[in-house]
Every structure is written in C-alpha cells, then in structure tokens.
Write an enzyme that holds these catalytic residues in place. Structure first.
Site, PDB file in Angstrom:
ATOM      1  CG  HIS A   1      -1.780   1.250   1.464  1.00  0.00           C
ATOM      2  ND1 HIS A   1      -2.961   1.189   1.031  1.00  0.00           N
ATOM      3  CD2 HIS A   1      -1.480   2.423   1.938  1.00  0.00           C
ATOM      4  CE1 HIS A   1      -3.493   2.364   1.527  1.00  0.00           C
ATOM      5  NE2 HIS A   1      -2.377   3.150   1.753  1.00  0.00           N
ATOM      6  CD  GLU A   2       1.403   3.638   3.638  1.00  0.00           C
ATOM      7  OE1 GLU A   2       1.229   4.536   2.852  1.00  0.00           O
ATOM      8  OE2 GLU A   2       0.652   3.538   4.667  1.00  0.00           O
ATOM      9  CB  ILE A   3       5.753   0.399  -2.325  1.00  0.00           C
ATOM     10  CG1 ILE A   3       6.860   0.236  -1.077  1.00  0.00           C
ATOM     11  CG2 ILE A   3       6.492   0.295  -3.527  1.00  0.00           C
ATOM     12  CD1 ILE A   3       7.392  -1.115  -1.031  1.00  0.00           C
TER      13      ILE A   3
END
Length: 164
Positions: A133-135
């Site tokens: 999600h964060e990448i």
C-alpha cells in the site's frame, strides 16, 4: 517532533511518484520523526512523505505501538508470491472510508535505513499489505486506484459526503 498537515484526497501530489532519498542526515531523521507523530495523531498505521506533501521515498509503519515504528527509505518490492489476500485498506489522506483491496500474501522488500544501509525484509499478512500500500503511494498510485471503477466511485461519494 511535529504533527504536520496531511494532504487530503484528491490532491494531485498523492498521484505523483516520489523522489528517491539521496541524503541521509539529521533532516531525514526529523522528517521520519514528524511522519511518526503525524501518523499517530491521524491516527493511522502507515504514512509516507507524500502524505504530508513531501516528494521523498520515506515510509513509516507502526502496526503495534509496543513493537515500535519501522522506517523504510527508498523501499522497493523485489519479490512477491503468487498467492493473493484481500484486506481492508484506507488512508490518512482519505479518513473515514475503507474498502477491501487484493494484494500479494507475501513479499520481499529492499530498502535503506536512516543511515543509508541497505536492508531486506520479508513480510506477510497485514505487514505485507501495508508495505505494498505505502510503496504504491510512493509510486503515485493512490489506494482507491486498486478498486474496480464502481467500488471506487461509491467510495469517493461516501468520502465526499463525510467532508461536507
């Protein structure tokens, strides 16, 4: 340590790829500290520098307060298993709405620590979901883009109602 203003959806900065970190100094440590404070205040379990309007590839995750935060500089996925899982996701930039997103069940990550040392980490379950999600966010892919058009449109309408 400072709680910073979070960029809200649909700000175009959330759909721009972040720049790699090249300088590992006190400024980077301050940014990581500010991200942690901002994430805890939101509240959330993950945040990136683009969430506060800074185009740098920095991620802070804290799934368990007792275990403490993890900081990832310039993270990239170098391997992902074929198996997929579905998990509820949301964003500090779009508070109040969540939906189920499909992700790889297990991944291997390469990143740098705050001193610039290269690290690798394997993750599964919720941690693997958070990494992906964060990448995605660092790559300019806001999580709602992973939903079908119909689900995305419904979710955006719910979010817009909450903002009134």
């Amino acid at each position: 340590m400072t709680v910073r203003l979070i960029v809200k959806y649909p700000d175009p900065r959330l759909r721009a790829a972040a720049e790699p970190v090249t300088t590992f100094d006190e400024g980077l440590r301050k940014l990581a500290d500010d991200l942690l404070d901002t994430m805890r205040a939101a509240p959330g379990i993950g945040i990136t520098a683009p969430h506060i309007g800074i185009s740098k590839r920095v991620v802070v995750l804290e799934l368990d307060r007792a275990a403490g935060p993890k900081i990832y500089i310039n993270p990239e996925i170098v391997w992902a298993c074929e198996e997929k899982i579905r998990h509820q996701e949301g964003s500090v930039s779009m508070p109040g709405v969540v939906d189920e997103v499909e992700r790889h069940a297990r991944i291997r990550l390469r990143y740098q620590d705050l001193d610039g040392n290269e690290q690798t980490e394997e993750s599964d379950g919720l941690l693997a979901v958070c990494h992906q999600h964060e990448i995605d966010q660092l790559d300019g892919i806001f999580w709602v883009q992973r939903l079908s058009r119909l689900r995305r449109e419904r979710l955006i309408k719910r979010y817009e109602k909450l903002q009134r």
